[in-house]
Write a protein that holds these residues in place. Structure first.
Motif, PDB file in Angstrom:
ATOM      1  N   GLY A 181       0.450   4.671   0.749  1.00 29.64           N
ATOM      2  CA  GLY A 181       0.893   3.385   0.440  1.00 29.64           C
ATOM      3  C   GLY A 181       1.808   3.485  -1.109  1.00 29.64           C
ATOM      4  O   GLY A 181       2.154   2.337  -1.504  1.00 29.64           O
ATOM      5  N   GLY A 182       2.237   4.693  -1.294  1.00 29.62           N
ATOM      6  CA  GLY A 182       3.251   4.766  -2.327  1.00 29.62           C
ATOM      7  C   GLY A 182       4.611   4.338  -1.778  1.00 29.62           C
ATOM      8  O   GLY A 182       4.794   4.161  -0.395  1.00 29.62           O
ATOM      9  N   LYS A 183       5.495   4.158  -2.714  1.00 34.19           N
ATOM     10  CA  LYS A 183       6.921   3.494  -2.403  1.00 34.19           C
ATOM     11  C   LYS A 183       7.886   4.743  -2.784  1.00 34.19           C
ATOM     12  O   LYS A 183       7.725   5.363  -3.862  1.00 34.19           O
ATOM     13  N   ASP A 184       8.992   4.772  -1.661  1.00 30.66           N
ATOM     14  CA  ASP A 184       9.873   5.926  -1.813  1.00 30.66           C
ATOM     15  C   ASP A 184      10.597   5.904  -3.112  1.00 30.66           C
ATOM     16  O   ASP A 184      11.036   4.683  -3.099  1.00 30.66           O
ATOM     17  N   ASN A 185      10.719   6.665  -3.940  1.00 33.29           N
ATOM     18  CA  ASN A 185      11.544   6.789  -5.059  1.00 33.29           C
ATOM     19  C   ASN A 185      12.578   8.165  -5.274  1.00 33.29           C
ATOM     20  O   ASN A 185      13.034   8.389  -6.097  1.00 33.29           O
ATOM     21  N   GLY A 186      12.860   8.690  -3.971  1.00 38.14           N
ATOM     22  CA  GLY A 186      13.504   9.726  -3.626  1.00 38.14           C
ATOM     23  C   GLY A 186      13.046  10.780  -3.063  1.00 38.14           C
ATOM     24  O   GLY A 186      11.941  11.305  -2.996  1.00 38.14           O
ATOM     25  N   ALA A 187      13.689  10.973  -1.755  1.00 30.87           N
ATOM     26  CA  ALA A 187      13.477  11.648  -0.171  1.00 30.87           C
ATOM     27  C   ALA A 187      13.455  13.058  -0.953  1.00 30.87           C
ATOM     28  O   ALA A 187      14.075  13.363  -1.996  1.00 30.87           O
ATOM     29  N   PRO A 188      12.634  13.801  -0.245  1.00 30.09           N
ATOM     30  CA  PRO A 188      12.643  15.532  -0.737  1.00 30.09           C
ATOM     31  C   PRO A 188      14.336  15.797  -0.618  1.00 30.09           C
ATOM     32  O   PRO A 188      14.812  15.627   0.298  1.00 30.09           O
ATOM     33  N   VAL A 217       7.772   9.394  -5.683  1.00 30.41           N
ATOM     34  CA  VAL A 217       7.062   8.024  -4.976  1.00 30.41           C
ATOM     35  C   VAL A 217       6.610   7.386  -6.067  1.00 30.41           C
ATOM     36  O   VAL A 217       5.952   7.834  -7.347  1.00 30.41           O
ATOM     37  N   ILE A 218       6.822   5.988  -5.934  1.00 27.21           N
ATOM     38  CA  ILE A 218       5.812   5.241  -6.914  1.00 27.21           C
ATOM     39  C   ILE A 218       4.506   4.967  -6.517  1.00 27.21           C
ATOM     40  O   ILE A 218       4.195   4.390  -5.425  1.00 27.21           O
ATOM     41  N   GLY A 219       3.405   5.179  -7.419  1.00 31.53           N
ATOM     42  CA  GLY A 219       2.148   4.926  -7.185  1.00 31.53           C
ATOM     43  C   GLY A 219       1.497   3.760  -7.217  1.00 31.53           C
ATOM     44  O   GLY A 219       2.208   2.821  -7.604  1.00 31.53           O
ATOM     45  N   PRO A 220       0.149   3.360  -7.073  1.00 35.35           N
ATOM     46  CA  PRO A 220      -0.308   2.071  -7.172  1.00 35.35           C
ATOM     47  C   PRO A 220      -0.054   1.359  -8.324  1.00 35.35           C
ATOM     48  O   PRO A 220      -0.025   0.160  -8.572  1.00 35.35           O
TER      49      PRO A 220
END
Length: 122
Positions: free
Chosen positions: A83-90, A105-108
Protein backbone atom coordinates in the motif's frame (compact mmCIF):
# COMPACT_ATOMS: atom_id res chain seq x y z
CA UNK A 1 24.96 4.77 16.65
CA UNK A 2 21.31 3.98 17.47
CA UNK A 3 20.09 1.01 19.43
CA UNK A 4 16.46 1.66 18.53
CA UNK A 5 14.11 4.29 17.11
CA UNK A 6 10.59 4.66 18.49
CA UNK A 7 7.78 6.68 16.95
CA UNK A 8 4.03 6.91 16.89
CA UNK A 9 1.73 5.84 14.06
CA UNK A 10 -1.86 7.00 13.70
CA UNK A 11 -3.17 3.73 12.18
CA UNK A 12 -1.30 1.04 14.04
CA UNK A 13 -2.79 -1.92 12.13
CA UNK A 14 -2.02 -0.37 8.73
CA UNK A 15 1.51 0.64 9.75
CA UNK A 16 2.21 -2.77 11.30
CA UNK A 17 1.14 -4.55 8.09
CA UNK A 18 3.01 -2.07 5.87
CA UNK A 19 6.34 -2.22 7.70
CA UNK A 20 6.27 -6.01 8.09
CA UNK A 21 5.70 -6.54 4.37
CA UNK A 22 7.91 -3.73 3.10
CA UNK A 23 10.90 -4.62 5.29
CA UNK A 24 10.64 -8.40 4.94
CA UNK A 25 13.04 -8.44 1.94
CA UNK A 26 15.62 -6.73 4.16
CA UNK A 27 15.40 -9.48 6.80
CA UNK A 28 13.39 -7.39 9.27
CA UNK A 29 10.93 -9.33 11.44
CA UNK A 30 9.01 -8.95 14.68
CA UNK A 31 11.42 -8.90 17.59
CA UNK A 32 8.79 -8.24 20.26
CA UNK A 33 5.12 -7.31 20.34
CA UNK A 34 3.00 -6.07 23.23
CA UNK A 35 -0.08 -3.94 23.80
CA UNK A 36 2.16 -0.86 23.77
CA UNK A 37 3.43 -1.53 20.24
CA UNK A 38 5.71 -3.62 18.08
CA UNK A 39 9.49 -3.82 17.80
CA UNK A 40 10.93 -4.77 14.41
CA UNK A 41 14.55 -5.75 13.96
CA UNK A 42 17.00 -7.35 11.58
CA UNK A 43 20.27 -9.08 12.20
CA UNK A 44 22.79 -6.71 13.76
CA UNK A 45 20.83 -3.51 13.09
CA UNK A 46 18.99 -1.06 15.35
CA UNK A 47 15.36 -1.86 16.00
CA UNK A 48 12.31 0.12 14.97
CA UNK A 49 9.49 0.45 17.50
CA UNK A 50 6.01 1.50 16.37
CA UNK A 51 3.50 2.67 18.95
CA UNK A 52 -0.11 3.71 18.41
CA UNK A 53 -0.89 7.40 18.78
CA UNK A 54 -4.01 9.49 18.41
CA UNK A 55 -2.07 12.26 16.68
CA UNK A 56 -0.86 12.33 13.12
CA UNK A 57 2.93 12.20 13.54
CA UNK A 58 5.34 14.53 11.79
CA UNK A 59 6.79 13.01 8.63
CA UNK A 60 10.05 11.14 9.00
CA UNK A 61 12.62 9.89 6.53
CA UNK A 62 13.71 6.38 7.50
CA UNK A 63 16.48 4.73 5.46
CA UNK A 64 17.13 1.01 5.85
CA UNK A 65 20.37 -0.71 4.82
CA UNK A 66 20.11 -3.33 2.12
CA UNK A 67 22.85 -5.91 1.55
CA UNK A 68 22.57 -5.65 -2.23
CA UNK A 69 20.63 -3.97 -5.00
CA UNK A 70 18.28 -6.93 -5.36
CA UNK A 71 17.08 -6.32 -1.80
CA UNK A 72 16.38 -2.68 -2.69
CA UNK A 73 14.31 -3.82 -5.67
CA UNK A 74 12.44 -6.39 -3.54
CA UNK A 75 11.77 -3.78 -0.84
CA UNK A 76 10.26 -1.41 -3.39
CA UNK A 77 7.97 -4.11 -4.83
CA UNK A 78 6.90 -5.30 -1.37
CA UNK A 79 6.28 -1.76 -0.10
CA UNK A 80 4.07 -0.93 -3.09
CA UNK A 81 2.18 -4.21 -2.64
CA UNK A 82 1.70 -3.25 1.02
CA UNK A 83 0.00 0.00 0.00
CA UNK A 84 2.97 2.36 -0.09
CA UNK A 85 3.13 5.13 -2.68
CA UNK A 86 6.11 5.30 -5.01
CA UNK A 87 8.47 8.14 -4.14
CA UNK A 88 11.44 7.03 -6.25
CA UNK A 89 11.92 3.79 -8.15
CA UNK A 90 15.02 1.67 -7.50
CA UNK A 91 18.09 3.14 -9.11
CA UNK A 92 21.40 4.88 -8.69
CA UNK A 93 21.43 8.29 -7.03
CA UNK A 94 24.79 9.69 -8.23
CA UNK A 95 24.13 13.05 -6.57
CA UNK A 96 24.86 11.24 -3.26
CA UNK A 97 27.72 9.10 -4.62
CA UNK A 98 28.44 6.71 -7.49
CA UNK A 99 27.22 3.54 -5.71
CA UNK A 100 24.16 4.93 -3.89
CA UNK A 101 21.37 2.60 -5.08
CA UNK A 102 18.05 3.31 -3.40
CA UNK A 103 14.27 3.19 -3.64
CA UNK A 104 11.74 5.34 -1.81
CA UNK A 105 8.08 4.89 -0.83
CA UNK A 106 5.62 6.89 1.23
CA UNK A 107 4.12 4.82 4.06
CA UNK A 108 0.71 5.00 5.76
CA UNK A 109 1.51 8.09 7.88
CA UNK A 110 3.33 9.92 5.09
CA UNK A 111 6.81 8.85 6.16
CA UNK A 112 9.42 8.60 3.41
CA UNK A 113 10.76 5.05 3.70
CA UNK A 114 13.97 4.18 1.86
CA UNK A 115 16.03 1.07 1.26
CA UNK A 116 19.61 1.74 0.21
CA UNK A 117 22.65 -0.27 -0.83
CA UNK A 118 25.87 1.73 -0.98
CA UNK A 119 28.10 -1.08 -2.19
CA UNK A 120 29.36 -1.38 -5.76
CA UNK A 121 28.05 -4.23 -7.89
CA UNK A 122 30.15 -7.33 -7.21
Amino acid sequence: MFDHVKFGVSDFAASRAFFLKALEPLGVTIHMEAAEGIELAGKGVPSLILIPTQEKPAHLHLAFMAENREQVDAFHRAALEAGGKDNGAPGLRPRYHANYYAAFVIGPDGHNIEAVCQEPVA
